[in-house]
Write an enzyme that holds these catalytic residues in place. Structure first.
Site, short mmCIF file in Angstrom:
data_model
loop_
_atom_site.label_atom_id
_atom_site.label_comp_id
_atom_site.label_asym_id
_atom_site.label_seq_id
_atom_site.Cartn_x
_atom_site.Cartn_y
_atom_site.Cartn_z
N HIS A 65 0.79 -1.13 -0.14
CA HIS A 65 0.11 0.08 -0.12
C HIS A 65 0.84 1.27 -0.12
CE1 HIS A 65 -3.62 2.41 0.81
NE2 HIS A 65 -3.06 3.02 1.54
N HIS A 116 -10.20 2.69 -0.12
CA HIS A 116 -10.20 2.48 1.38
C HIS A 116 -11.14 1.10 1.02
CE1 HIS A 116 -9.59 3.93 5.64
NE2 HIS A 116 -8.61 3.94 4.81
#
Length: 767
Positions: A65, A116
């Protein structure tokens, strides 16, 4: 207001000195998401084993990420395939918290889309809410005032038992946080497909405005300058979120990951926004970084790495909600509503005065040094001593193997029109009603009505129009348009062309509003990079998007990569969400998607082919195969020029792009936008383009748009299209009296019937 550290719990601290003398100590590197080669590399960099705190930092900053370790070899194309002309409006590009684009008159706009996804599956409300909060802080950290948000969303099958839980939680989270911030939600997407079951995509885009001189960057320079953490206190929420949730696939056999989901407070963020803007206006901070993924680990290492020296901080100075947190947990915490800044000694008093005014807590952590090292102490003992670049920028880079899936040839050969489910419906009117009541084509007002689209008073357009439009300058009317688009089915059939199609549609949507496209942000949602077939999809999509951006002349300013979107061995369809930003000289000239004036002529721009592979109609028949529609970016540019010029010069009163659902969807949506019907004939179109009426209605050929033209402008409009050599055909007229959509020789549907069918689907499933 508290500015001194909370009571701390005593720990057995793993110091740098201790690490140097205890190489045999076992550390939980695998549990933190590191591979064995990565742990070995950390030992090599440090010349010793890492401390527990250093291990925590490397684990989150080297996660997929944060580090883009599997994707950066491909993402480099976004920087390489850029012409000087494309850079003309670019003030800040890839590498900062968000890109910044010059829109004229000394104004700039910063915008970015992020994901998200994983947190929103685990804890839908908080996952989605903090997705909005995080992207808004990226915008703040550039020196801008946030002015709007958007939310491209994807869910599993609408009738799956778990979909309602996710839809209710995610939509409530987005609305609850965004509405509380006072930010209009001006657009996005809502798509339902079983491939997203267990892996919803919650992408969030934010846009902010600023003057050129107000741009702020994330760097720590100036030896002796102070480092300060301000905003909310640090708690145990979100610990390891970047590595635990966002950098691995879901496995139902593993324990709950709820603690790794952050908890947001939009009212604290609203105060933080005003506080930051006052700091910027008074030039009190020299560098600033929001705390999102990886928390303090990210903020300290990126600020130090981007600066000219080093940084030395005392971790016990951090204000805590939970005094039992270990140093590693404090470094990894992703508690929301926090910022880190660099302040000169001369501005310390001014900084503290602003904090007092807004009642924002802060703690002075340390200072900028000239050592080139990031040193973090715990009560005077050093627990981190690293070169910040090795943490923030020089992590592992993988050129992962990839190959074209063996099954793709058979899939692409399975064209819809040659399949056994392509029978032309006997009742085309009933087919249109079926299409417009299907989950993906149905009205999304159940979602958008939960968002405030017009707060602040600067929204000129919002959903269901093709693009969201925001006024930037109240005096001149200067403003921007934004649209996000992606089609996972297209990308599954052909990732390279599918990515081009995503850009083409977003570009077209901005142009139909009347704005000139300027720049791009992207959120690349894919499965596991450890699967060579998924990696091939990713590589193809990035190449396609980079090539298309170059051809259309719009640079990528930044974005996000979200990998491991799969449960077990089942990956989502490749879903590169593309956001395009365009500029208006005056938003008063923006063009809505629906016609309003009786008697205006309705024109179709572009050519229609028998292209139904990957279409919404094929999806309704349970078919996925063949090749997506042909994308001709040269024609997209020509269409955009016609739409922009026609809007600016008052030649069109409405404009709507043709994409999912084809002409049938565009006709219905343009009629329902203001409740005004139309009389349409398709025979001439069918003859001209060599297609059937069914294909004319449901084909998803690209580079097309519907426009309504005042009678007084028809000659001028026709002359412009003819001069540019662009296909245009008068289909019919706006009919404000009939209250119906009449496609002569095919069907007549009342707008009441269409509206009822169009608006009933989401309430049926979600209440």
């Amino acid at each position: 207001m508290t500015t001194s550290p909370s009571e701390k719990t005593s720990f057995n601290i793993d110091t740098v000195a201790n690490a140097a003398t205890t190489p045999e100590t076992e550390l939980p590197w695998a549990e933190l998401g590191l591979k064995d080669n990565e742990f070995a590399r950390i030992n090599e960099i440090l010349g010793r084993r890492p401390t527990a705190a250093e291990l925590a930092m490397y684990s989150v900053m080297w996660s997929e990420h944060c580090s883009y370790k599997s994707s950066k070899v491909h993402l480099s194309q976004f920087g390489e395939k850029v012409t000087e002309e494309m850079k003309k409006h670019l003030l800040v590009g890839i590498g900062e918290n968000a890109g910044v684009v010059d829109i004229g008159d000394g104004w700039a706009v910063t915008f970015k889309v992020e994901s998200h996804n994983h947190p929103s599956f685990v804890e839908p409300y908080q996952g989605a809410a903090t997705g909005i909060g995080g992207i808004v802080r990226d915008i703040i950290s550039m020196g801008a005032r946030p002015v709007a948000v958007m939310d491209p969303l994807r869910f599993g099958a609408i009738d799956h038992p778990d979909t309602a839980r996710l839809v209710h939680g995610i939509v409530s989270g987005i609305g609850g946080y965004g509405n509380s911030l006072g930010l209009p939600n001006i657009g996005g997407e809502v798509v339902f497909d079983s491939v997203y079951q267990g892996n919803p995509l919650v992408n969030a885009l934010a846009v902010g405005v600023l003057r050129h001189e107000d741009i702020r960057l994330a760097n720590a320079s100036g030896v002796g300058n102070r480092v300060v953490l301000f905003g909310a206190r640090t708690g145990g929420d979100g610990i390891g979120g970047a590595s635990v949730l966002a950098s691995e696939s879901f496995d139902s056999t593993k324990p709950s990951k709820r603690p790794a989901v952050q908890v947001g407070d939009p009212f604290a963020e609203k105060v933080l926004i005003e506080c930051c803007l006052e700091l910027f206006k008074a030039s009190i901070v020299d560098g600033i970084q929001d705390l999102g993924a990886a928390g303090i680990s990210c903020a300290t290492s990126e600020l130090a790495s981007n600066g000219e020296g080093g940084m030395h901080v005392e971790l016990t100075s951090v204000l805590l909600r939970d005094p039992t947190l270990t140093p590693g947990e404090i470094l990894m915490s992703e508690s929301q509503e926090r910022m880190m800044a660099v302040v000169t000694p001369e501005n310390v008093a001014a900084f503290e005065a602003v904090m007092a005014k807004w009642d924002v807590e802060y703690s002075w952590l340390g200072e900028v040094t000239d050592t080139g090292r990031l040193i973090i102490d715990w009560d005077g003992e050093t627990i981190v001593d690293v070169d910040p670049r090795t943490v923030a920028h020089d992590g592992p880079v993988y050129n992962r193997p990839f190959h074209r899936p063996e099954w793709l040839d058979a899939l692409q050969a399975d064209s819809f029109l040659a399949s056994g489910v392509a029978e032309v419906p006997a009742d085309l009117g009933a087919a249109v009603v079926e299409l417009m009541s299907s989950p993906n084509m149905a009205s999304k007002s159940w979602v958008t009505d939960q968002y405030d689209r017009y707060v602040q008073g600067n929204t000129a357009q919002a959903m269901p129009d093709d693009a969201g439009v925001i006024r930037v300058d109240e005096t001149t009317g200067l403003g921007v348009a934004l649209s996000t688009d992606a089609n996972g089915r297209y990308c599954y059939l052909n990732p390279r062309e599918g990515a081009k199609l995503a850009l083409a549609e977003a570009y077209r949507n901005v142009a139909t509003s009347g704005a000139r496209p300027l720049a791009v942000t992207d959120c690349l949602n894919f499965g596991s990079p450890e699967d060579p077939e998924v990696m091939w999809q990713f590589a193809e999509s990035v190449t396609g998007l980079a090539d298309a951006c170059q051809e259309l002349g719009v640079p990528v300013t930044g974005g996000n990569v979200s990998l491991y979107n799969q449960t077990g061995g089942v990956a989502i369809h490749p879903t590169p969400v593309v956001g395009v930003l365009g500029v208006f000289d005056d938003v008063a000239r923006s063009t809505p998607s629906g016609w309003r004036v009786d008697g205006q002529a309705i024109y179709l721009l572009g050519t229609t082919r028998a292209e139904l592979d990957g279409s919404e109609w094929a999806n309704l028949r349970g078919h996925l195969g063949g090749q997506p529609p042909v994308v001709d970016l040269g024609r997209e540019k020509e269409l955009a020029e016609i739409l922009i010029n026609a809007s600016r010069d008052g030649m069109v009163d409405a404009a709507h792009d043709l994409s999912e659902g084809g002409l049938a969807a565009a006709l219905v949506e343009s009629s329902l936008r203001f409740g005004v019907g139309a009389r349409i004939g398709l025979d001439e179109l069918a003859v001209r383009d060599g297609i059937s009426i069914f294909e004319a209605l449901f084909s998803e050929s690209q580079a097309r748009a519907l426009v309504s033209v005042p009678r007084s402008e028809e000659v001028r409009f026709n002359d412009m299209c003819t001069a540019r050599g662009f296909e245009h055909l008068r289909l019919g007229v706006v009919d404000a009296e009939s209250g119906a959509l009449d496609v002569q020789g095919a069907f007549t549907l009342s707008l009441d019937e269409l509206r009822e069918a169009h608006e009933a689907t989401l309430p049926k499933y979600f209440g």
